[in-house]
Design a protein around this motif. Structure first.
Motif, short mmCIF file in Angstrom:
data_model
loop_
_atom_site.label_atom_id
_atom_site.label_comp_id
_atom_site.label_asym_id
_atom_site.label_seq_id
_atom_site.Cartn_x
_atom_site.Cartn_y
_atom_site.Cartn_z
N ILE A 504 31.43 -51.75 -27.73
CA ILE A 504 30.46 -50.68 -27.96
C ILE A 504 29.07 -51.28 -27.74
O ILE A 504 28.68 -52.23 -28.44
CB ILE A 504 30.59 -50.13 -29.38
CG1 ILE A 504 31.99 -49.56 -29.59
CG2 ILE A 504 29.54 -49.06 -29.65
CD1 ILE A 504 32.29 -49.19 -31.03
N THR A 518 31.15 -39.96 -31.12
CA THR A 518 32.60 -40.15 -31.24
C THR A 518 33.10 -40.93 -30.03
O THR A 518 32.77 -40.59 -28.89
CB THR A 518 33.34 -38.81 -31.32
OG1 THR A 518 33.20 -38.11 -30.10
CG2 THR A 518 32.78 -37.94 -32.45
N PHE A 519 33.87 -41.97 -30.31
CA PHE A 519 34.49 -42.75 -29.23
C PHE A 519 35.91 -43.15 -29.63
O PHE A 519 36.42 -44.17 -29.21
CB PHE A 519 33.64 -44.00 -28.90
CG PHE A 519 33.15 -44.76 -30.10
CD1 PHE A 519 33.98 -45.68 -30.75
CD2 PHE A 519 31.88 -44.54 -30.58
CE1 PHE A 519 33.52 -46.39 -31.85
CE2 PHE A 519 31.41 -45.25 -31.69
CZ PHE A 519 32.23 -46.18 -32.33
N GLN A 520 36.53 -42.30 -30.44
CA GLN A 520 37.89 -42.58 -30.87
C GLN A 520 38.89 -42.43 -29.72
O GLN A 520 38.60 -41.82 -28.70
CB GLN A 520 38.29 -41.67 -32.04
CG GLN A 520 38.57 -40.21 -31.68
CD GLN A 520 37.35 -39.34 -31.77
OE1 GLN A 520 36.22 -39.83 -31.76
NE2 GLN A 520 37.57 -38.03 -31.88
N LEU A 528 31.94 -53.80 -34.59
CA LEU A 528 30.97 -52.72 -34.59
C LEU A 528 29.56 -53.31 -34.59
O LEU A 528 29.25 -54.18 -35.41
CB LEU A 528 31.15 -51.84 -35.83
CG LEU A 528 32.38 -50.93 -35.85
CD1 LEU A 528 32.52 -50.29 -37.23
CD2 LEU A 528 32.25 -49.86 -34.80
N ARG A 542 32.82 -41.31 -35.44
CA ARG A 542 34.27 -41.51 -35.35
C ARG A 542 34.57 -42.59 -34.31
O ARG A 542 34.12 -42.50 -33.17
CB ARG A 542 34.97 -40.21 -34.95
CG ARG A 542 35.11 -39.23 -36.08
CD ARG A 542 35.86 -37.99 -35.67
NE ARG A 542 36.23 -37.20 -36.83
CZ ARG A 542 36.82 -36.00 -36.76
NH1 ARG A 542 37.08 -35.46 -35.58
NH2 ARG A 542 37.13 -35.34 -37.86
N GLY A 543 35.34 -43.60 -34.77
CA GLY A 543 35.73 -44.67 -33.88
C GLY A 543 37.18 -45.09 -34.07
O GLY A 543 37.55 -46.23 -33.74
N ASN A 546 41.24 -47.43 -31.86
CA ASN A 546 40.80 -48.41 -30.87
C ASN A 546 41.37 -49.77 -31.27
O ASN A 546 42.35 -49.85 -32.03
CB ASN A 546 39.27 -48.45 -30.80
CG ASN A 546 38.69 -47.30 -29.98
OD1 ASN A 546 38.77 -47.29 -28.77
ND2 ASN A 546 38.13 -46.30 -30.67
N PHE A 568 37.38 -44.68 -39.16
CA PHE A 568 37.68 -45.85 -38.33
C PHE A 568 39.13 -46.28 -38.54
O PHE A 568 39.45 -47.47 -38.46
CB PHE A 568 36.73 -47.00 -38.68
CG PHE A 568 35.36 -46.85 -38.06
CD1 PHE A 568 35.14 -47.20 -36.74
CD2 PHE A 568 34.31 -46.35 -38.82
CE1 PHE A 568 33.88 -47.05 -36.18
CE2 PHE A 568 33.06 -46.20 -38.26
CZ PHE A 568 32.83 -46.55 -36.94
N ASN A 571 42.53 -49.30 -36.57
CA ASN A 571 41.87 -50.39 -35.87
C ASN A 571 42.36 -51.70 -36.51
O ASN A 571 43.39 -51.73 -37.20
CB ASN A 571 40.35 -50.26 -35.98
CG ASN A 571 39.77 -49.29 -34.94
OD1 ASN A 571 39.70 -49.60 -33.76
ND2 ASN A 571 39.38 -48.10 -35.40
#
Length: 698
Positions: A504, A518-520, A528, A542-543, A546, A568, A571
């Motif tokens: 990121i 959001t990059f889920q 992060l 929102r992640g 990943n 999150f 992960n």
């Protein structure tokens, strides 16, 4: 006085045709005997032309100056003391009559110089004393009349003939006529050649081309005026004309409908005719008779600008269902009227109106449109390359339809676009590079096109006005470009459910206006960036899903405006859960399950008074469950602590009363299990679990 007959003959001989013409013309003030030019009245300015009212004839520098013209008497001299009744007497006396002896002619002498007659005597003594002085005209080389008795008749100069000059003038006239004839013939030949070339090079258009295309039905076309029908057909392109070969086609039906009102067609502008035809084609192509609402459509007595349209540019509640609430504040109220002062459409909205069928290409003939919204209809087919005609478009929304194929490269011609919504379709293939050159874009949605491919190029930073960018649920690959950080106006950035890789970028921390990030559901890795704590305007972060690792940075506690979700889960985040997360007074959803968190649950979580869902399941948390969790009971519908075998202590009794009633919305869907969920172990008891070793000592 007797006139000598021989002298009279000689005088008549001197009166040659040229001299006679000059003498006659000499009596006319508008003729110059020396130049042969008819003199126009001298003017100091433009003069009215009475043959062309209001027109003026004035050619600067081309005025002909009027000269002072000698009269006939100035050439022949004054004749006094002679009358017609004395002619016979003069012959008998034998005195020769006066005549002008002609020599070379000049026009540079004074206009008022006149030769004196031979037999004229001055009564002025001064004239008698000047007899020996040069006679008038000698200094100019002019012939001077003399007394007959002073010179012998045989020495008098004879008048010269002008036959040679007359012949030369005749030859010049003939040559001039020949030149004019040749020039006229040449011009005629040139005009004929130009006409032939134009007939060959210019393609034939108009009704002749379509005569073999249209198969007239028994009624209305055959009854329509040929001129109106022909003019209408001349406005249509080849594709439309080919489609009209089928008498069941929407295009043919639209043509037939227009000709029902053929008496009014001549009073419609070309733009209005095209507009009416395009709207009628859309109606017939999308089963207009069965639209949810079609009031006034195809009514000849009502202007098309008054036909039914949806009151919204897009229906907000429907958009919220399909786009997960990102656009709740999107789309301002539309203008009060869809048309301009000329009766041409600027806005066409038929969202959620049960349009079924294929979107006809004739829609793109509405080139005056500024906005077009057909969201949430069952319209099939592809987005035509003809969309490039609609260069006035500022908003285009074709969301939630059944459009297939690729995005045409002609989309790049719509340089005035502010809003482009193509989400929730079946588009595929590469996103054309021309799309990233639409520098006036404010909102761009490409989400939910599962086969749409490509990468986010660094050129996206050129769209400096971009406010919302949605590309979730696509096949976008590659890294998230750090150049996104150069979009200072960006408010919504949705990159979820794609195939992005890499880390990121910390440059996202410059997007201080960002409210949704959001990059889920990608393949992002690394930790992060702490710069995310600078995004103090965030309401959604929102992640999840990943491969992120490392700690959950405490800087996230600065995001006090989070009011939708912080998630999150799924992960590889580790370390302790920051106590700063207990500052989210308005947060309804905190989801951190399926990570590698360890340590105790922060007691500050008891301050999350708006929390409805707390999921800490499947981590390595340990220690006692905070008693402060009892404060979550009034609002929470789900608290999950399962999958943490190291937790211990007695559970707060108030948590046992959670009824698990979940009210689902766009942001917080209800995903079971509900209520208070935990693992009953030897170390954790309460709410039905008995821990005898801990509470029932000997």
């Amino acid at each position: 006085m007797v006139v000598n007959m021989k002298d009279t003959a000689m005088m008549k001989e001197a009166e040659s045709p040229l001299r006679q013409a000059m003498n006659v013309a000499a009596s006319t003030d508008d003729y110059d005997p020396l130049t042969g030019i008819m003199l126009m009245p001298q003017s100091s300015g433009p003069q009215n032309d009475t043959s062309c009212p209001g027109a003026y004839s004035h050619t600067p520098g081309m005025q002909v100056q009027r000269a002072t013209t000698p009269s006939r008497s100035s050439f022949l001299g004054p004749i006094d003391h002679h009358h017609e009744d004395n002619d016979d007497a003069d012959e008998e006396v034998g005195v020769p009559s006066p005549r002008v002896l002609s020599s070379s002619t000049h026009n540079d002498g004074p206009a008022d110089a006149q030769p004196r007659a031979v037999n004229e005597r001055s009564s002025d003594p001064e004239d008698e004393s000047q007899d020996e002085s040069p006679r008038v005209g000698e200094e100019n080389g002019l012939a001077v009349a003399q007394l007959v008795d002073e010179i012998s008749p045989h020495k008098l100069p004879r008048a010269q003939t002008f036959d040679g000059e007359r012949a030369a003038a005749k030859r010049r006239d003939q040559k001039t006529r020949q030149i004019r004839t040749i020039f006229l013939l040449g011009m005629i030949i040139l005009v004929v050649i130009v006409i032939i070339l134009l007939a060959i090079l210019i393609p034939r258009t108009g009704p002749t081309k379509t005569a073999t295309i249209i198969v007239p039905p028994p009624a209305p076309i055959t009854a329509a005026p040929t001129s109106a029908q022909g003019f209408l057909l001349s406005l249509l392109d080849k594709g439309t004309l080919r489609a009209m070969e089928d008498t069941n086609s929407p295009q043919f039906k639209a043509h037939e409908w227009l000709l029902e009102d053929s008496d009014q067609l001549p009073f419609c502008s070309k733009e209005r005719l095209i507009q009416k035809f395009a709207l009628a084609t859309l109606y017939f192509a999308t089963n207009g008779d069965h639209w949810e609402e079609n009031t006034h459509w195809l009514n000849h007595s009502i202007h098309e600008c008054e036909w039914f349209q949806k009151p919204n540019f897009a229906v907000k509640d429907i958009v919220a269902q399909f786009v997960l609430g990102y656009l709740d504040g999107f789309l301002e109220p539309p203008p009060s009227t869809p048309c301009d002062n000329n009766g041409l459409f600027q806005h066409l909205w038929l969202d959620v109106n049960t349009l079924v069928g294929s979107l006809p290409t004739e829609v793109y003939m509405l080139t005056s449109l500024k906005t077009l919204s057909l969201d949430r209809n069952q319209l099939e087919g592809t987005i035509s390359s003809h969309i490039g005609r609609m260069t006035n478009l500022q908003g285009l929304s074709l969301s939630g339809m059944l459009q297939t194929g690729t995005i045409p490269t002609e989309i790049g011609l719509l340089t005035n676009l502010n809003i482009l919504f193509l989400d929730t379709n079946q588009l595929n293939g590469q996103v054309p590079t021309e799309l990233w050159k639409l520098t006036n874009l404010v909102d761009l949605a490409l989400s939910a096109n599962y086969d749409l491919e490509g990468t986010l190029p660094s050129e996206i930073s050129a769209i400096s006005k971009l406010r919302w960018f949605l590309s979730e649920q696509s096949e976008f690959t590659g890294t998230i470009p750090s150049e996104l950080g150069n979009l200072p106006l960006l408010e919504v950035l949705v990159l979820a459910e794609s195939r992005h890789t890499g880390v990121i970028p910390s440059e996202l921390g410059k997007l201080t206006a960002l409210s949704v990030l959001t990059f889920q559901d990608n393949s992002l890795e690394g930790s992060l960036p702490t710069e995310l704590g600078l995004l103090t305007a965030l309401t959604v972060l929102r992640g999840n899903n990943n491969m992120l690792s490392g700690p959950l940075c405490s800087e996230l506690g600065l995001l006090k405006d989070l009011e939708q979700s912080l998630s999150f889960h799924f992960n590889m985040l580790s370390g302790q859960i920051p106590t700063e997360l207990g500052l989210f007074q308005r947060l309804p959803e905190l989801v951190l399950h399926n990570n590698q968190f360890s340590g105790q649950i922060p007691s500050e979580f008891g301050e999350l008074v708006s929390l409805q869902l707390l999921s800490l399941a499947n981590n390595s948390l340990s220690g006692l469950v905070p008693e402060e969790f009892a404060y979550l009971q009034p609002h929470a519908h789900t608290i999950r602590l399962d999958g943490n075998p190291l937790l211990s202590g007695h559970l707060p009794a108030d948590l046992c009363a959670l009824n698990g009633t979940c009210s689902s919305d766009a942001w917080n869907p209800c995903i079971p299990p509900f209520g208070f969920v935990f693992d009953c172990t030897e170390k954790l008891c309460g709410c039905g679990c008995i821990c005898e070793d801990l509470f029932n000592g000997p």
